[in-house]
Design an enzyme around this catalytic site. Structure first.
Site, PDB file in Angstrom:
ATOM      1  N   HIS A 144      -2.859  -2.373  -4.787  1.00 59.10           N
ATOM      2  CA  HIS A 144      -3.382  -1.047  -5.171  1.00 59.10           C
ATOM      3  C   HIS A 144      -4.904  -1.116  -5.333  1.00 59.10           C
ATOM      4  O   HIS A 144      -5.624  -0.221  -4.884  1.00 59.10           O
ATOM      5  CB  HIS A 144      -2.776  -0.595  -6.510  1.00 59.10           C
ATOM      6  CG  HIS A 144      -1.287  -0.399  -6.513  1.00 59.10           C
ATOM      7  ND1 HIS A 144      -0.448  -1.063  -7.375  1.00 59.10           N
ATOM      8  CD2 HIS A 144      -0.484   0.411  -5.764  1.00 59.10           C
ATOM      9  CE1 HIS A 144       0.809  -0.669  -7.174  1.00 59.10           C
ATOM     10  NE2 HIS A 144       0.819   0.211  -6.188  1.00 59.10           N
TER      11      HIS A 144
ATOM     12  N   SER B 294       5.123  -3.981  -6.466  1.00 61.19           N
ATOM     13  CA  SER B 294       5.292  -4.134  -7.910  1.00 61.19           C
ATOM     14  C   SER B 294       6.625  -4.811  -8.215  1.00 61.19           C
ATOM     15  O   SER B 294       6.717  -5.654  -9.113  1.00 61.19           O
ATOM     16  CB  SER B 294       5.206  -2.766  -8.589  1.00 61.19           C
ATOM     17  OG  SER B 294       3.951  -2.182  -8.345  1.00 61.19           O
TER      18      SER B 294
HETATM   19  N1  ACO Z   1      -0.323  -3.010  -1.765  1.00 68.66           N
HETATM   20  C1  ACO Z   1       0.780  -3.545  -2.284  1.00 68.66           C
HETATM   21  N2  ACO Z   1       1.818  -2.820  -2.741  1.00 68.66           N
HETATM   22  C2  ACO Z   1       1.714  -1.495  -2.666  1.00 68.66           C
HETATM   23  C3  ACO Z   1       0.587  -0.861  -2.141  1.00 68.66           C
HETATM   24  C4  ACO Z   1      -0.467  -1.686  -1.674  1.00 68.66           C
HETATM   25  N3  ACO Z   1      -1.571  -1.180  -1.143  1.00 68.66           N
HETATM   26  N4  ACO Z   1       0.777   0.455  -2.188  1.00 68.66           N
HETATM   27  C5  ACO Z   1       1.987   0.651  -2.724  1.00 68.66           C
HETATM   28  N5  ACO Z   1       2.548  -0.528  -3.012  1.00 68.66           N
HETATM   29  C6  ACO Z   1       3.900  -0.737  -3.541  1.00 68.66           C
HETATM   30  C7  ACO Z   1       4.041  -0.369  -4.976  1.00 68.66           C
HETATM   31  O1  ACO Z   1       3.803  -1.467  -5.813  1.00 68.66           O
HETATM   32  C8  ACO Z   1       5.472   0.099  -5.037  1.00 68.66           C
HETATM   33  O2  ACO Z   1       6.326  -1.000  -5.204  1.00 68.66           O
HETATM   34  P1  ACO Z   1       7.779  -0.838  -5.832  1.00 68.66           P
HETATM   35  O3  ACO Z   1       8.546   0.069  -4.911  1.00 68.66           O
HETATM   36  O4  ACO Z   1       8.270  -2.213  -5.851  1.00 68.66           O
HETATM   37  O5  ACO Z   1       7.603  -0.235  -7.200  1.00 68.66           O
HETATM   38  C9  ACO Z   1       5.697   0.686  -3.664  1.00 68.66           C
HETATM   39  O6  ACO Z   1       4.744   0.119  -2.841  1.00 68.66           O
HETATM   40  C10 ACO Z   1       5.458   2.149  -3.580  1.00 68.66           C
HETATM   41  O7  ACO Z   1       4.976   2.586  -4.780  1.00 68.66           O
HETATM   42  P2  ACO Z   1       3.744   3.456  -5.190  1.00 68.66           P
HETATM   43  O8  ACO Z   1       2.610   3.400  -4.255  1.00 68.66           O
HETATM   44  O9  ACO Z   1       3.480   3.155  -6.618  1.00 68.66           O
HETATM   45  O10 ACO Z   1       4.321   4.840  -4.995  1.00 68.66           O
HETATM   46  P3  ACO Z   1       5.659   5.342  -5.473  1.00 68.66           P
HETATM   47  O11 ACO Z   1       6.500   5.401  -4.244  1.00 68.66           O
HETATM   48  O12 ACO Z   1       6.192   4.602  -6.625  1.00 68.66           O
HETATM   49  O13 ACO Z   1       5.180   6.744  -5.972  1.00 68.66           O
HETATM   50  C11 ACO Z   1       4.980   9.128  -5.983  1.00 68.66           C
HETATM   51  C12 ACO Z   1       5.618   7.879  -5.383  1.00 68.66           C
HETATM   52  C13 ACO Z   1       3.687   9.400  -5.266  1.00 68.66           C
HETATM   53  C14 ACO Z   1       4.718   8.994  -7.453  1.00 68.66           C
HETATM   54  C15 ACO Z   1       6.004  10.250  -5.703  1.00 68.66           C
HETATM   55  O14 ACO Z   1       7.253   9.864  -6.252  1.00 68.66           O
HETATM   56  C16 ACO Z   1       5.607  11.565  -6.320  1.00 68.66           C
HETATM   57  O15 ACO Z   1       4.731  12.237  -5.823  1.00 68.66           O
HETATM   58  N6  ACO Z   1       6.240  11.916  -7.431  1.00 68.66           N
HETATM   59  C17 ACO Z   1       5.966  13.167  -8.139  1.00 68.66           C
HETATM   60  C18 ACO Z   1       7.086  14.167  -7.927  1.00 68.66           C
HETATM   61  C19 ACO Z   1       6.946  14.865  -6.596  1.00 68.66           C
HETATM   62  O16 ACO Z   1       6.017  15.582  -6.315  1.00 68.66           O
HETATM   63  N7  ACO Z   1       7.940  14.627  -5.737  1.00 68.66           N
HETATM   64  C20 ACO Z   1       8.019  15.310  -4.470  1.00 68.66           C
HETATM   65  C21 ACO Z   1       7.477  14.447  -3.405  1.00 68.66           C
HETATM   66  S1  ACO Z   1       8.137  15.001  -1.934  1.00 68.66           S
HETATM   67  C22 ACO Z   1       9.410  13.959  -1.555  1.00 68.66           C
HETATM   68  O17 ACO Z   1       9.740  13.069  -2.321  1.00 68.66           O
HETATM   69  C23 ACO Z   1      10.077  14.100  -0.242  1.00 68.66           C
END
Ligand code: ACO
Length: 159
Positions: free
Chosen positions: A17, A128
């Site tokens: 991140h 994560s």
């Molecule tokens: N390097 C290493 N790891 C990474 C990186 C990176 N650059 N970017 C992401 N990751 C990992 C994270 O650690 C995470 O790992 P995990 O799955 O083991 O926890 C995974 O990739 C993805 O996680 P995040 O980037 O933290 O994003 P996440 O998918 O958890 O968040 C979000 C999603 C943006 C919060 C989404 O759920 C959201 O917008 N929620 C709000 C409610 C909403 O609006 N929902 C409607 C969305 S539309 C729909 O869902 C179709």
């Protein structure tokens, strides 16, 4: 100003991140790291702990703010008067989910664009979850998270 919202669960923040955030600083004037309460995951760290860890890591960085949000991401982005969602892509496996989410977000709010940065190859294999799994079993995750997150992981797992 050019403002980007970088949303995620950040359970916890990893160097993957951080790498995306540092690279985005060349493209935007300010980045708000938006820690999601409603990501559909069951996090190890509370929302307060996740925000606090990121605050500590970016303490002296005036280009980076940290907030938590609940509800729809696009509603939060609109409330901040932002037009851009920032996301990192690690591998093909991320693509389908990001594709679906960004199209849904665009349908919900056509004015908001999602910008993707391809992760640095150094962090392609971490997430994560992987970090938590290794840490929980006593493995060394020093290379994958900032110092303050490492301490929080050790405290959580009583090591
Ligand atoms: N390097 C290493 N790891 C990474 C990186 C990176 N650059 N970017 C992401 N990751 C990992 C994270 O650690 C995470 O790992 P995990 O799955 O083991 O926890 C995974 O990739 C993805 O996680 P995040 O980037 O933290 O994003 P996440 O998918 O958890 O968040 C979000 C999603 C943006 C919060 C989404 O759920 C959201 O917008 N929620 C709000 C409610 C909403 O609006 N929902 C409607 C969305 S539309 C729909 O869902 C179709």
């Amino acid at each position: 100003i050019r403002l980007a919202i970088y949303p995620g669960t950040f359970d916890p923040l990893t160097n993957g991140h951080i790498s995306i955030i540092h690279r985005a600083k060349h493209l935007f004037d300010k980045i708000i790291i938006a820690v999601a309460q409603d990501s559909g995951k069951k996090p190890l760290f509370s929302i307060e702990e996740r925000v606090s860890m990121i605050n500590t890591t970016f303490f002296s960085d005036h280009m980076v703010d940290v907030e938590n949000f609940s509800g729809l991401l696009v509603d939060y982005v609109e409330k901040k008067n932002a037009k851009t969602i920032l996301r990192g892509l690690r591998a093909v496996s991320d693509f389908e989910y990001e594709f679906q989410t960004s199209l849904m977000n665009r349908k919900l709010c056509p004015e908001i664009e999602t910008i993707f940065l391809i992760s640095d190859y150094k962090w392609l294999y971490i997430s994560s979850t992987v970090v938590k799994t290794v840490a929980s079993l006593g493995g060394d995750v020093t290379d994958f998270v900032p110092e303050n997150v490492l301490i929080c992981l050790k405290t959580k797992y009583c090591q």
